[in-house]
Write a protein that holds these residues in place. Structure first.
Motif, PDB file in Angstrom:
ATOM      1  N   ALA A 319      26.206  42.485  55.848  1.00 37.30           N
ATOM      2  CA  ALA A 319      25.584  42.475  54.530  1.00 37.30           C
ATOM      3  C   ALA A 319      25.335  41.026  54.108  1.00 37.30           C
ATOM      4  CB  ALA A 319      26.481  43.178  53.519  1.00 37.30           C
ATOM      5  N   GLU A 320      24.219  40.774  53.467  1.00 38.40           N
ATOM      6  CA  GLU A 320      23.860  39.399  53.097  1.00 38.40           C
ATOM      7  C   GLU A 320      24.898  38.814  52.146  1.00 38.40           C
ATOM      8  OE1 GLU A 320      20.100  36.817  51.293  1.00 38.40           O
ATOM      9  OE2 GLU A 320      19.948  39.001  51.519  1.00 38.40           O
ATOM     10  N   PRO A 321      25.538  37.718  52.533  1.00 41.12           N
ATOM     11  CA  PRO A 321      26.596  37.151  51.694  1.00 41.12           C
ATOM     12  C   PRO A 321      26.043  36.288  50.565  1.00 41.12           C
ATOM     13  CG  PRO A 321      26.355  35.844  53.676  1.00 41.12           C
ATOM     14  CD  PRO A 321      25.383  36.983  53.801  1.00 41.12           C
ATOM     15  N   ILE A 322      26.817  36.127  49.521  1.00 44.12           N
ATOM     16  CA  ILE A 322      26.475  35.191  48.451  1.00 44.12           C
ATOM     17  C   ILE A 322      26.537  33.770  48.989  1.00 44.12           C
ATOM     18  CG2 ILE A 322      27.196  34.314  46.189  1.00 44.12           C
ATOM     19  CD1 ILE A 322      28.447  37.121  45.701  1.00 44.12           C
ATOM     20  N   ASP A 323      27.601  33.509  49.751  1.00 48.73           N
ATOM     21  CA  ASP A 323      27.828  32.210  50.367  1.00 48.73           C
ATOM     22  C   ASP A 323      28.005  32.443  51.869  1.00 48.73           C
ATOM     23  OD1 ASP A 323      28.836  29.853  51.396  1.00 48.73           O
ATOM     24  OD2 ASP A 323      30.258  29.511  49.767  1.00 48.73           O
ATOM     25  N   LYS A 324      27.174  31.832  52.681  1.00 45.94           N
ATOM     26  CA  LYS A 324      27.207  32.098  54.120  1.00 45.94           C
ATOM     27  C   LYS A 324      28.537  31.712  54.777  1.00 45.94           C
ATOM     28  CE  LYS A 324      22.249  32.052  54.909  1.00 45.94           C
ATOM     29  NZ  LYS A 324      21.103  31.467  55.656  1.00 45.94           N
ATOM     30  N   SER A 325      29.310  30.871  54.102  1.00 49.75           N
ATOM     31  CA  SER A 325      30.614  30.511  54.656  1.00 49.75           C
ATOM     32  C   SER A 325      31.661  31.593  54.401  1.00 49.75           C
ATOM     33  CB  SER A 325      31.098  29.185  54.057  1.00 49.75           C
ATOM     34  OG  SER A 325      31.383  29.333  52.672  1.00 49.75           O
ATOM     35  N   GLN A 326      31.302  32.590  53.587  1.00 50.71           N
ATOM     36  CA  GLN A 326      32.238  33.674  53.282  1.00 50.71           C
ATOM     37  C   GLN A 326      31.550  35.021  53.487  1.00 50.71           C
ATOM     38  OE1 GLN A 326      35.808  34.075  52.361  1.00 50.71           O
ATOM     39  NE2 GLN A 326      34.849  35.874  53.224  1.00 50.71           N
ATOM     40  N   PRO A 327      31.570  35.550  54.717  1.00 46.12           N
ATOM     41  CA  PRO A 327      30.956  36.861  54.975  1.00 46.12           C
ATOM     42  C   PRO A 327      31.798  37.982  54.376  1.00 46.12           C
ATOM     43  CG  PRO A 327      32.073  36.058  56.934  1.00 46.12           C
ATOM     44  CD  PRO A 327      32.134  34.945  55.932  1.00 46.12           C
ATOM     45  N   VAL A 328      31.230  39.163  54.365  1.00 50.20           N
ATOM     46  CA  VAL A 328      31.933  40.354  53.883  1.00 50.20           C
ATOM     47  C   VAL A 328      33.146  40.619  54.775  1.00 50.20           C
ATOM     48  CG1 VAL A 328      31.753  42.861  53.576  1.00 50.20           C
ATOM     49  CG2 VAL A 328      29.874  41.367  52.838  1.00 50.20           C
ATOM     50  N   ILE A 329      34.254  40.956  54.142  1.00 47.37           N
ATOM     51  CA  ILE A 329      35.492  41.248  54.875  1.00 47.37           C
ATOM     52  C   ILE A 329      35.717  42.758  54.900  1.00 47.37           C
ATOM     53  CG2 ILE A 329      37.999  40.962  54.899  1.00 47.37           C
ATOM     54  CD1 ILE A 329      37.559  38.280  53.456  1.00 47.37           C
ATOM     55  N   ILE A 330      35.837  43.324  56.077  1.00 48.36           N
ATOM     56  CA  ILE A 330      36.100  44.748  56.225  1.00 48.36           C
ATOM     57  C   ILE A 330      37.584  45.005  55.960  1.00 48.36           C
ATOM     58  CG2 ILE A 330      36.044  46.718  57.835  1.00 48.36           C
ATOM     59  CD1 ILE A 330      33.274  45.614  57.005  1.00 48.36           C
ATOM     60  N   PRO A 331      37.939  46.080  55.224  1.00 48.75           N
ATOM     61  CA  PRO A 331      39.359  46.367  54.978  1.00 48.75           C
ATOM     62  C   PRO A 331      40.159  46.426  56.280  1.00 48.75           C
ATOM     63  CG  PRO A 331      37.985  47.759  53.598  1.00 48.75           C
ATOM     64  CD  PRO A 331      37.058  47.043  54.532  1.00 48.75           C
ATOM     65  N   GLY A 332      41.246  45.674  56.316  1.00 47.07           N
ATOM     66  CA  GLY A 332      42.092  45.593  57.506  1.00 47.07           C
ATOM     67  C   GLY A 332      41.815  44.384  58.365  1.00 47.07           C
ATOM     68  N   GLU A 333      40.671  43.735  58.151  1.00 51.64           N
ATOM     69  CA  GLU A 333      40.286  42.591  58.969  1.00 51.64           C
ATOM     70  C   GLU A 333      41.223  41.384  58.796  1.00 51.64           C
ATOM     71  OE1 GLU A 333      36.004  40.724  60.339  1.00 51.64           O
ATOM     72  OE2 GLU A 333      36.255  41.343  58.252  1.00 51.64           O
ATOM     73  N   PRO A 334      41.584  41.001  57.563  1.00 55.30           N
ATOM     74  CA  PRO A 334      42.500  39.850  57.422  1.00 55.30           C
ATOM     75  C   PRO A 334      43.856  40.108  58.076  1.00 55.30           C
ATOM     76  CG  PRO A 334      41.412  40.342  55.326  1.00 55.30           C
ATOM     77  CD  PRO A 334      41.111  41.481  56.248  1.00 55.30           C
ATOM     78  N   GLU A 335      44.345  41.336  57.969  1.00 56.29           N
ATOM     79  CA  GLU A 335      45.639  41.671  58.562  1.00 56.29           C
ATOM     80  C   GLU A 335      45.578  41.604  60.090  1.00 56.29           C
ATOM     81  OE1 GLU A 335      45.412  43.532  54.514  1.00 56.29           O
ATOM     82  OE2 GLU A 335      44.076  43.388  56.234  1.00 56.29           O
ATOM     83  N   ARG A 336      44.462  42.032  60.648  1.00 56.01           N
ATOM     84  CA  ARG A 336      44.316  41.956  62.112  1.00 56.01           C
ATOM     85  C   ARG A 336      44.260  40.499  62.563  1.00 56.01           C
ATOM     86  NH1 ARG A 336      43.102  44.537  66.687  1.00 56.01           N
ATOM     87  NH2 ARG A 336      41.680  43.544  68.170  1.00 56.01           N
ATOM     88  N   ALA A 337      43.526  39.672  61.824  1.00 59.18           N
ATOM     89  CA  ALA A 337      43.429  38.248  62.170  1.00 59.18           C
ATOM     90  C   ALA A 337      44.805  37.583  62.071  1.00 59.18           C
ATOM     91  CB  ALA A 337      42.433  37.549  61.249  1.00 59.18           C
ATOM     92  N   ALA A 338      45.566  37.949  61.032  1.00 62.75           N
ATOM     93  CA  ALA A 338      46.905  37.390  60.874  1.00 62.75           C
ATOM     94  C   ALA A 338      47.799  37.794  62.037  1.00 62.75           C
ATOM     95  CB  ALA A 338      47.513  37.853  59.547  1.00 62.75           C
ATOM     96  N   THR A 339      47.678  39.039  62.487  1.00 64.48           N
ATOM     97  CA  THR A 339      48.498  39.524  63.600  1.00 64.48           C
ATOM     98  C   THR A 339      48.218  38.735  64.870  1.00 64.48           C
ATOM     99  OG1 THR A 339      48.590  41.754  62.663  1.00 64.48           O
ATOM    100  CG2 THR A 339      49.072  41.532  65.007  1.00 64.48           C
ATOM    101  N   ILE A 340      46.946  38.511  65.156  1.00 66.04           N
ATOM    102  CA  ILE A 340      46.576  37.751  66.359  1.00 66.04           C
ATOM    103  C   ILE A 340      47.142  36.335  66.294  1.00 66.04           C
ATOM    104  CG2 ILE A 340      44.624  36.742  67.598  1.00 66.04           C
ATOM    105  CD1 ILE A 340      43.007  39.262  66.742  1.00 66.04           C
ATOM    106  N   GLU A 341      46.994  35.691  65.120  1.00 67.10           N
ATOM    107  CA  GLU A 341      47.456  34.315  64.964  1.00 67.10           C
ATOM    108  C   GLU A 341      48.977  34.226  65.034  1.00 67.10           C
ATOM    109  OE1 GLU A 341      48.841  30.676  63.454  1.00 67.10           O
ATOM    110  OE2 GLU A 341      49.121  32.555  62.364  1.00 67.10           O
ATOM    111  N   ARG A 342      49.656  35.151  64.373  1.00 68.65           N
ATOM    112  CA  ARG A 342      51.118  35.077  64.308  1.00 68.65           C
ATOM    113  C   ARG A 342      51.774  35.495  65.616  1.00 68.65           C
ATOM    114  NH1 ARG A 342      52.888  36.499  58.057  1.00 68.65           N
ATOM    115  NH2 ARG A 342      51.555  34.885  57.119  1.00 68.65           N
ATOM    116  N   LYS A 343      51.158  36.407  66.347  1.00 70.15           N
ATOM    117  CA  LYS A 343      51.708  36.740  67.662  1.00 70.15           C
ATOM    118  C   LYS A 343      51.617  35.539  68.604  1.00 70.15           C
ATOM    119  CE  LYS A 343      51.699  41.726  68.297  1.00 70.15           C
ATOM    120  NZ  LYS A 343      53.078  41.711  68.845  1.00 70.15           N
ATOM    121  N   ALA A 344      50.581  34.752  68.413  1.00 70.84           N
ATOM    122  CA  ALA A 344      50.394  33.586  69.273  1.00 70.84           C
ATOM    123  C   ALA A 344      51.267  32.412  68.847  1.00 70.84           C
ATOM    124  CB  ALA A 344      48.923  33.168  69.261  1.00 70.84           C
ATOM    125  N   ASN A 345      51.458  32.235  67.546  1.00 65.52           N
ATOM    126  CA  ASN A 345      52.076  31.001  67.039  1.00 65.52           C
ATOM    127  C   ASN A 345      53.377  31.187  66.276  1.00 65.52           C
ATOM    128  OD1 ASN A 345      49.863  29.344  67.997  1.00 65.52           O
ATOM    129  ND2 ASN A 345      48.665  30.234  66.327  1.00 65.52           N
TER     130      ASN A 345
END
Length: 372
Positions: A319-345
């Protein structure tokens, strides 16, 4: 404690997932949980830490221990079905850890869904069940749509009131997809979870407008307001911003979780903190949960559903974002990104929480968790 063992970043320590998981399991074993229950309970808490929901992870661990010490939590419950139809059931948690009782109930819901298309389980006589997303995702692993919700300690005021009547009452809806990760809508029905206030307290931050009010009903940005008799606000904050909708969602969770199951509801729900006593005149037993599993292939072929879930996700992601540096976030997406980062680090733990874990280790004569 050897301070050189612990890597500190500002006010945060980075702890390895393995070490934190092993420590959490040992705590639950020490208070009397079976090996299977200790492993499951630890998995629920570590899942919250991995997903970035720090307020519901190991930060809550000492709270369960204090409930056990007060005799309000049974570490070895006899969880059982007390009422049942082909597609529904009511479960008595025997004052057990909600971290264990809720997955037990969800497995019943999944079994019923496999046999009949859907399964719905109400739970009473339980305790705090961690993040709702963990339980809903158990259904997603079986290619089903998962539902999980729970009532909680009365900290939230209804719209137009100054009295604490409802919990933060989270709800989660989780949908399987195909090429994309599942969509996970996991949220409190209050303007903010109580854990967000606790994080602000630990870090010395003020909180946004619309989260809490004073005991007299005036807006506040003080994260300590609840300690002075104030209340959390429903999702929306005030009527002008839709708090009546948040109140309605919270009421729905309370009714399905507790009125339906025979648990305590509204202001009678028992507090999670051990220093507050349960209501002297309970209307039910313990906290309540409501869990469900729904087969997508009861409505259309599963592959078709997943293909269109992928299409839904792709279109919303683009979906066209207001600010191209901040795209639409799908529910659950931040939690998945956190899981990948925290499992690694490793898992970041606020120092005050880590200090609490160290005290717990000392009190229970356990080795403390180590860094990543």
């Amino acid at each position: 404690m050897n301070k050189k063992k612990h890597k500190q970043l500002e006010n945060t320590l980075i702890i390895s997932e393995t070490s934190l998981r092993e420590f959490t399991e040992q705590v639950f074993l020490t208070i009397g949980c079976t090996a299977a229950h200790a492993k499951l309970a630890a998995d629920v808490l570590i899942a919250a830490d991995l997903r970035g929901i720090d307020s519901h992870g190991t930060a809550r661990l000492s709270g369960y221990v204090r409930l056990w010490q007060k005799g309000r939590l049974n570490p070895s419950p006899e969880i059982r079905i007390i009422h049942e139809t082909p597609t529904t059931a009511t479960v008595d948690g025997d004052r057990g850890l909600g971290l264990v009782v809720a997955p037990y109930a969800m497995e019943i819901a999944i079994k019923k869904a496999k046999d009949y298309g859907s399964g719905w389980v109400a739970v009473r006589n339980s305790n705090h069940f961690g993040i709702a997303g963990y339980h809903a995702l158990l259904a997603v692993k079986q290619d089903m749509i998962g539902y999980a919700m729970t009532n909680a300690s009365p900290l939230v005021t209804p719209t137009f009131s100054k009295e604490r009547m409802l919990g933060t009452n989270p709800m989660c809806y989780a949908f399987p997809a195909g090429a994309y990760p599942p969509v996970v809508v996991d949220m409190a029905t209050s303007a903010a979870a109580n854990g967000k206030l606790e994080i602000a307290q630990r870090n010395g931050y003020s909180i946004p407008d619309g989260w809490v009010q004073t005991k007299d009903g005036t807006p506040s940005v003080n994260p300590h307001e609840l300690k002075s008799g104030g209340a959390l606000l429903p999702l929306g904050g005030d009527r002008a911003h839709g708090s009546h909708k948040g109140f309605g969602l919270s009421a729905t969770v309370d009714i399905l979780s507790a009125v339906l199951s025979g648990a305590n509801y509204g202001p009678w729900a028992p507090p999670f903190v051990a220093y507050l006593e349960p209501h002297p005149q309970p209307v039910g037993e313990g906290l309540g949960h409501f869990l469900g599993a729904l087969r997508a292939d009861g409505f259309r072929p599963l592959d078709d559903f997943k293909q269109h879930m992928d299409n839904w996700i792709h279109r919303f992601k683009n979906a066209e974002p207001i600010d191209k540096s901040q795209p639409v976030i799908i529910p659950g997406e931040p939690e998945r990104a956190a899981t990948i980062e925290r499992k690694a680090n490793g898992i970041p733990v606020v120092k005050s929480v880590f200090d609490d874990l160290l005290k717990l280790a000392n009190d229970l004569s356990l080795p403390s968790p180590n860094i990543a």
